[in-house]
Write a protein that holds these residues in place. Sequence first.
Motif, short mmCIF file in Angstrom:
data_model
loop_
_atom_site.label_atom_id
_atom_site.label_comp_id
_atom_site.label_asym_id
_atom_site.label_seq_id
_atom_site.Cartn_x
_atom_site.Cartn_y
_atom_site.Cartn_z
N ALA A 262 36.66 91.33 -83.26
CA ALA A 262 35.44 92.13 -83.42
C ALA A 262 34.21 91.23 -83.42
O ALA A 262 33.17 91.60 -82.87
N GLY A 263 34.34 90.05 -84.02
CA GLY A 263 33.22 89.12 -84.01
C GLY A 263 32.84 88.68 -82.60
O GLY A 263 31.66 88.56 -82.27
N ILE A 264 33.86 88.48 -81.76
CA ILE A 264 33.58 88.06 -80.38
C ILE A 264 33.07 89.23 -79.54
O ILE A 264 32.02 89.14 -78.89
N ALA A 265 33.84 90.34 -79.53
CA ALA A 265 33.52 91.46 -78.63
C ALA A 265 32.28 92.22 -79.06
O ALA A 265 31.48 92.65 -78.22
N HIS A 266 32.09 92.41 -80.37
CA HIS A 266 30.96 93.21 -80.86
C HIS A 266 29.74 92.33 -81.14
O HIS A 266 28.67 92.54 -80.57
N SER A 267 29.92 91.35 -82.04
CA SER A 267 28.76 90.58 -82.50
C SER A 267 28.25 89.61 -81.45
O SER A 267 27.02 89.47 -81.28
N TRP A 268 29.14 88.91 -80.75
CA TRP A 268 28.70 87.89 -79.80
C TRP A 268 28.39 88.49 -78.42
O TRP A 268 27.29 88.33 -77.90
N LEU A 269 29.37 89.20 -77.84
CA LEU A 269 29.21 89.71 -76.48
C LEU A 269 28.47 91.04 -76.43
O LEU A 269 27.96 91.43 -75.37
N GLY A 270 28.41 91.76 -77.55
CA GLY A 270 27.71 93.05 -77.59
C GLY A 270 28.35 94.10 -76.72
O GLY A 270 27.68 95.02 -76.24
N ALA A 271 29.68 94.01 -76.54
CA ALA A 271 30.37 94.94 -75.64
C ALA A 271 30.87 96.18 -76.35
O ALA A 271 31.27 97.15 -75.69
N LEU A 272 30.87 96.19 -77.66
CA LEU A 272 31.32 97.35 -78.43
C LEU A 272 30.14 97.89 -79.23
O LEU A 272 29.33 97.12 -79.74
N GLY B 246 30.37 100.61 -81.78
CA GLY B 246 30.69 101.44 -82.93
C GLY B 246 30.54 100.70 -84.25
O GLY B 246 29.88 99.65 -84.32
N ASP B 247 31.14 101.23 -85.29
CA ASP B 247 31.12 100.57 -86.60
C ASP B 247 31.96 99.30 -86.53
O ASP B 247 33.11 99.31 -86.09
N TRP B 248 31.41 98.20 -87.00
CA TRP B 248 32.06 96.89 -86.86
C TRP B 248 33.41 96.86 -87.55
O TRP B 248 34.41 96.42 -86.97
N TRP B 249 33.47 97.31 -88.78
CA TRP B 249 34.71 97.22 -89.54
C TRP B 249 35.77 98.17 -88.99
O TRP B 249 36.97 97.88 -89.03
N THR B 250 35.34 99.31 -88.47
CA THR B 250 36.30 100.22 -87.85
C THR B 250 36.91 99.58 -86.61
O THR B 250 38.12 99.65 -86.38
N GLU B 251 36.07 98.94 -85.80
CA GLU B 251 36.58 98.24 -84.61
C GLU B 251 37.51 97.11 -85.00
O GLU B 251 38.56 96.92 -84.37
N ALA B 252 37.15 96.34 -86.03
CA ALA B 252 38.02 95.26 -86.48
C ALA B 252 39.37 95.81 -86.95
O ALA B 252 40.43 95.21 -86.69
N SER B 253 39.35 96.96 -87.62
CA SER B 253 40.59 97.58 -88.08
C SER B 253 41.48 98.00 -86.92
O SER B 253 42.70 97.82 -86.94
N VAL B 254 40.85 98.56 -85.88
CA VAL B 254 41.61 98.98 -84.70
C VAL B 254 42.21 97.77 -84.00
O VAL B 254 43.39 97.79 -83.61
N TYR C 226 32.62 104.03 -78.69
CA TYR C 226 31.63 104.74 -77.88
C TYR C 226 31.53 106.23 -78.17
O TYR C 226 30.54 106.86 -77.79
N PHE C 227 32.55 106.83 -78.80
CA PHE C 227 32.59 108.29 -78.93
C PHE C 227 32.67 108.74 -80.39
O PHE C 227 33.14 109.84 -80.66
N ASP C 228 32.25 107.91 -81.31
CA ASP C 228 32.22 108.27 -82.74
C ASP C 228 33.57 108.75 -83.24
O ASP C 228 33.66 109.64 -84.08
N GLY C 229 34.64 108.18 -82.72
CA GLY C 229 35.98 108.50 -83.20
C GLY C 229 36.60 109.75 -82.60
O GLY C 229 37.66 110.19 -83.05
N ALA C 230 35.97 110.34 -81.58
CA ALA C 230 36.53 111.54 -80.96
C ALA C 230 37.88 111.22 -80.31
O ALA C 230 38.05 110.17 -79.70
#
Length: 330
Positions: free
Chosen positions: A187-197, A199-207, A280-284
């Motif tokens: 999550a740190g790489i894909a969300h925080s660094w690359l900005g490719a995600l 959604g909620d950071w911790w939810t993405e890390a959990s997934v 991208y879809f708020d968990g839909a």
Amino acid sequence: MPSRNRHVIAVVVLVPVLAALALWAFAWPASRIAPRDLPLGVAGPPAAAAQVERQLDQHEGAFEIHRYADEAAARDAIEDRSVYGAVVVTPQGPELLTASAASPVVAQFLQQAVARQASAQGTEVKTVDVVSTPASDPRGAVLNAAALPLALAGIAAGAVVTLLGLRGSRAVIALLGASALVGVIAAGIAHSWLGALGGDWWTEASVLGLSTLAVGGAVAGLAALIGPAGTGIGAAVVMLIGNPFSGATSAPQMLPEPAGAIGQWLPPGAGTTLLRSVSYFDGAAATGPALTLAWWAVLGLGAVLLGSSLRARKAGSAPAAERRELSTVG
């Protein structure tokens, strides 16, 4: 025949077989990408919408048409991940709603297919990207590429736990800890660094962590039940079936049947679908893939504990049998 010669023959035969299997697993779905019952919406006045639906039906087996009353309802369906896009009939002409975040490949295909059809009728199509990919990753390359590293991380976690001889609760704790750390780093790489995600950071890390745990638990669980061969079997299933059948680079409905359906029942496919939903879809539409990953993780960790218990029971019964045999001889 000496054992060394048999080993040489086994290598000479096994490696080409594995290479052929890997080539089939990756090349076959990639070479057959095309829509198969792809969910697509049609909205507008009933008569005009019916005409559009008839035109789309000319692509036999390509689309699964869903009718909506107006553009707002079609947008809601896209945001709920019920459809990949929608053709809206308006007084100004046809309008195409897409969601590149759901699949850039599908969005591009819909643009080409609808534009070609409209061009044949002498009209132009306005395209609106309802749920778009982030500007820092417009092609969705980072999320598409995430399936393979997560699969490798899970396989590595399960294999290392097995090689180190960790059993029972220690193996479970090691798998949980490694998967959680993988999720945070990814999550740190894909969300925080690359900005490719997005959604909620911790939810993405959990997934991301759950996807790793599902694979790692399966690999370690099989090894605990049937021995070292379980590591190879688990790795082969994930890499040769789960990864190429995941639909990560396109969509499950773009793969030949039954590859797309099989892929969604395996961790790489379920993990990719779940990550799209939460990013991208708020968990839909997240319930199905989340349950799939949870079942893999629970069953895998349960197999680790069961295998350890069976081994301990077997080891405990062996000395008792030996003592009974000695007393009988005496």
